[in-house]
Design a protein around this motif. Structure first.
Motif, mmCIF file in Angstrom:
data_model
loop_
_atom_site.group_PDB
_atom_site.id
_atom_site.type_symbol
_atom_site.label_atom_id
_atom_site.label_comp_id
_atom_site.label_asym_id
_atom_site.label_seq_id
_atom_site.Cartn_x
_atom_site.Cartn_y
_atom_site.Cartn_z
ATOM 1 N N ARG A 138 0.833 -1.210 0.000
ATOM 2 C CA ARG A 138 0.000 0.000 0.000
ATOM 3 C C ARG A 138 0.862 1.252 0.000
ATOM 4 O O ARG A 138 0.549 2.252 -0.658
ATOM 5 N N MET A 139 1.955 1.221 0.764
ATOM 6 C CA MET A 139 2.866 2.358 0.795
ATOM 7 C C MET A 139 3.493 2.583 -0.581
ATOM 8 O O MET A 139 3.563 3.721 -1.069
ATOM 9 N N LEU A 140 3.954 1.502 -1.224
ATOM 10 C CA LEU A 140 4.538 1.640 -2.554
ATOM 11 C C LEU A 140 3.535 2.219 -3.541
ATOM 12 O O LEU A 140 3.859 3.117 -4.328
ATOM 13 N N ALA A 141 2.300 1.726 -3.491
ATOM 14 C CA ALA A 141 1.272 2.224 -4.405
ATOM 15 C C ALA A 141 0.999 3.697 -4.164
ATOM 16 O O ALA A 141 0.850 4.486 -5.109
ATOM 17 N N PRO A 345 10.492 5.837 -3.693
ATOM 18 C CA PRO A 345 9.575 6.069 -2.571
ATOM 19 C C PRO A 345 10.281 6.793 -1.427
ATOM 20 O O PRO A 345 11.495 6.636 -1.236
ATOM 21 N N TYR A 346 9.528 7.547 -0.654
ATOM 22 C CA TYR A 346 10.108 8.451 0.344
ATOM 23 C C TYR A 346 11.071 7.752 1.299
ATOM 24 O O TYR A 346 12.150 8.267 1.606
ATOM 25 N N LEU A 347 10.716 6.566 1.801
ATOM 26 C CA LEU A 347 11.533 5.898 2.814
ATOM 27 C C LEU A 347 12.775 5.220 2.236
ATOM 28 O O LEU A 347 13.640 4.764 2.989
ATOM 29 N N ARG A 370 9.052 14.318 6.604
ATOM 30 C CA ARG A 370 7.764 14.383 5.904
ATOM 31 C C ARG A 370 6.673 14.986 6.773
ATOM 32 O O ARG A 370 5.803 15.695 6.271
ATOM 33 N N VAL A 371 6.695 14.708 8.078
ATOM 34 C CA VAL A 371 5.633 15.228 8.948
ATOM 35 C C VAL A 371 6.072 16.500 9.665
ATOM 36 O O VAL A 371 5.331 17.022 10.498
ATOM 37 N N ALA A 381 1.726 16.902 -0.573
ATOM 38 C CA ALA A 381 0.278 17.011 -0.428
ATOM 39 C C ALA A 381 -0.142 16.621 0.982
ATOM 40 O O ALA A 381 0.537 15.848 1.663
ATOM 41 N N ASP A 382 -1.289 17.156 1.409
ATOM 42 C CA ASP A 382 -1.799 16.836 2.749
ATOM 43 C C ASP A 382 -1.886 15.325 2.963
ATOM 44 O O ASP A 382 -1.513 14.811 4.021
ATOM 45 N N ALA A 383 -2.381 14.611 1.945
ATOM 46 C CA ALA A 383 -2.563 13.162 2.086
ATOM 47 C C ALA A 383 -1.245 12.454 2.334
ATOM 48 O O ALA A 383 -1.204 11.438 3.038
ATOM 49 N N ASP A 384 -0.144 12.986 1.779
ATOM 50 C CA ASP A 384 1.158 12.327 1.933
ATOM 51 C C ASP A 384 1.644 12.382 3.372
ATOM 52 O O ASP A 384 2.088 11.370 3.925
#
Length: 504
Positions: A138-141, A345-347, A370-371, A381-384
């Motif tokens: 889910r994270m990758l997607a 991906p971010y991580l 990120r946070v 984006a807010d969702a990220d």
């Protein structure tokens, strides 16, 4: 799920020869469009029943497309060397950047299924590992990675006939060894474990495609057709997205709430230089001894430092490293991501630095950017940043289960002390490199950062990786507090031993 495969389905050679050239050309065009756009990465997972033709299919896909822009990697069960790192570490190392395609022979499904069949994992631990995989996918997607999951299936009779044919041909006999023969004897066990894995991990973002593997033409065309559909969808023009600006104050600040974790800290604690020197020697000695503790050979250490600008992270890190052999640790300073890091991906850029057993890494800023800065500055984006809390917690839980000891520090200072240190840096020649226009700009957003820190601690201070807030207006006191806390956290972790889930 295996009843979804069209058992015995075949495509005649004339149909294959007629369709394959056009499919090949279309795949190549789609691959180049993916490369040109550079906005998505595609990861193809290849899992199978032994003898179901995965190697031939991958070879065909590489022949039909440009293999210079495809990274193909093979994975089996975890080895003793693999277990020196967290389970997903080896897969993070080979993820393709945006615009590229990665093909994984085996994948993060291989070891869980083998461990379940061989009795090394209990049913509960198997279910736990599958849940970890769901979170990971889910994270990758969410990060824009397109997952294509192929399972090549054969019935027991077809698998037996296929292995016999391969073994009888001198050109392919090398492919059939004791492992393949042993797997065939436990065919039903493999199918039971594999079916559970596929059913529980066929997500909307990453569904499984089960392909009956007895006929080569059918196998190649079916995989190629599906991959073409996925690639075309991946390069389809997206709807325009408005630039993301800083969040409104109503989102960042809690109206009427003037008490935060940072304001509640006791900034008045002080140490004299004489007492500081005595305590520094004591705690550095203790930290040195812990780095040589035999129990740490099966554990690793990750120390995270976050804090407002000029909070003393650098000078505190130097007091830690002064206690250690340089071969034991690595310091990773984290800045804004570069072009290569933004393509992943971010991580990803943090996974690269996770240490093996017996080693330590200190992050001077970390995945919490990120946070914090990305949230406050509107860089994502807010969702990220909203989903990042759950992803970070899952990431740290996985590290902990692999034997990583995580110790997280937030060094807190008051706005008044930060201003004093900024002015001191400007007036001191050998410290002027430490102060930049960005530092002054960030200072103007103190309330936004303060609120972000509050939410970060509330949502990511967990039992396995709690936050330690250290008031740092007096650097002498804060350095000793960090050393003391770090020693106690390491001692506590070593006394508790390897996490229970890892022993299952």
């Amino acid at each position: 799920m295996f009843d979804s495969a069209e058992i015995g389905h075949r495509i005649d050679r004339a149909t294959y020869k007629a369709e394959a050239p056009a499919l090949r050309a279309a795949l190549l065009d789609a691959q180049y469009e993916l490369l040109r756009r550079g906005t998505r990465a595609v990861v193809i997972l290849i899992n199978r029943v032994d003898g179901a033709g995965r190697s031939e299919t991958v070879n065909t896909l590489n022949a039909w497309m440009d293999p210079r822009h495809i990274r193909t990697e093979a994975f089996g069960a975890m080895t003793d060397e693999d277990r020196r790192w967290p389970e997903m570490w080896r897969f993070w190392q080979v993820l393709p950047p945006k615009g590229r395609i990665g093909i994984l022979f085996g994948s993060w499904y291989t070891d869980p299924i083998l461990a379940r069949v061989e009795g090394r994992d209990s049913r509960d631990h198997f279910a736990h590992r599958l849940e970890r995989i769901r979170q990971f996918e889910r994270m990758l997607a969410a990060e824009g990675v397109v997952l294509v999951k192929f399972w090549f299936h054969l019935s027991r009779q077809a698998a037996k006939a296929r292995l016999k044919a391969l073994a009888s041909d001198p050109r392919t006999a090398w492919r059939i060894g004791p492992q393949e023969k042993a797997h065939l004897k436990r065919y039903d066990d493999f199918i039971e474990a594999s079916d559970e894995a596929l059913r529980k991990t066929s997500l909307g973002e990453a569904p499984w495609i089960v392909i009956e593997g007895s006929d080569e033409a059918y196998r190649h065309l079916t995989a190629g057709r599906h991959l073409l559909s996925v690639l075309r969808h991946a390069v389809a023009p997206a709807s325009p997205v408005a630039p993301q600006g800083p969040l409104p104050a109503s989102v960042i600040e809690a109206p009427g709430d003037d008490v935060t974790l940072l304001k509640a800290q006791d900034y008045g604690r002080r140490l004299t230089h004489e007492r500081y020197e005595r305590l520094l020697e004591r705690w550095q000695g203790r930290l040195n001894g812990l780095s040589r503790d035999p129990r740490l050979r099966s554990r690793s250490l990750v120390v995270v430092f976050e804090g407002m600008d000029a909070a003393g992270k650098g000078s505190t890190i130097r007091r830690l490293t002064a206690a250690w052999d340089a071969r034991f640790y690595r310091v990773v300073p984290v800045a804004a991501p570069n072009e290569n890091e933004r393509a992943q991906p971010y991580l990803w850029r943090f996974w690269r630095y996770i240490p093996p057993h017996g080693r330590a890494v200190i992050f001077d800023r970390s995945w919490y950017g990120r946070v914090l800065v990305e949230r406050a500055e509107g860089f994502c984006a807010d969702a990220d940043w909203m989903r990042a809390y759950g992803e970070i917690n899952a990431y740290e839980e996985e590290l902990t289960e692999a034997g990583v000891i995580i110790v997280k520090f937030w060094l807190a200072i008051t706005p008044q002390e930060q201003l004093r240190r900024f002015r001191e840096r400007e007036a001191t020649p050998h410290k002027q490199f430490k102060i930049t226009p960005e530092d002054w700009r960030n200072r103007n957003k103190w309330p936004q950062y303060e609120r972000a820190v509050q939410d970060m601690v509330d949502r990511t201070s967990t039992r396995v990786a709690p936050w330690h807030l250290v008031a740092s207006d007096d650097k002498l006191w804060s350095r000793i507090e960090v050393l003391r806390t770090l020693c106690r956290r390491i001692e506590q972790a070593l006394e508790q031993g390897i996490p229970a889930k890892r022993r299952l």
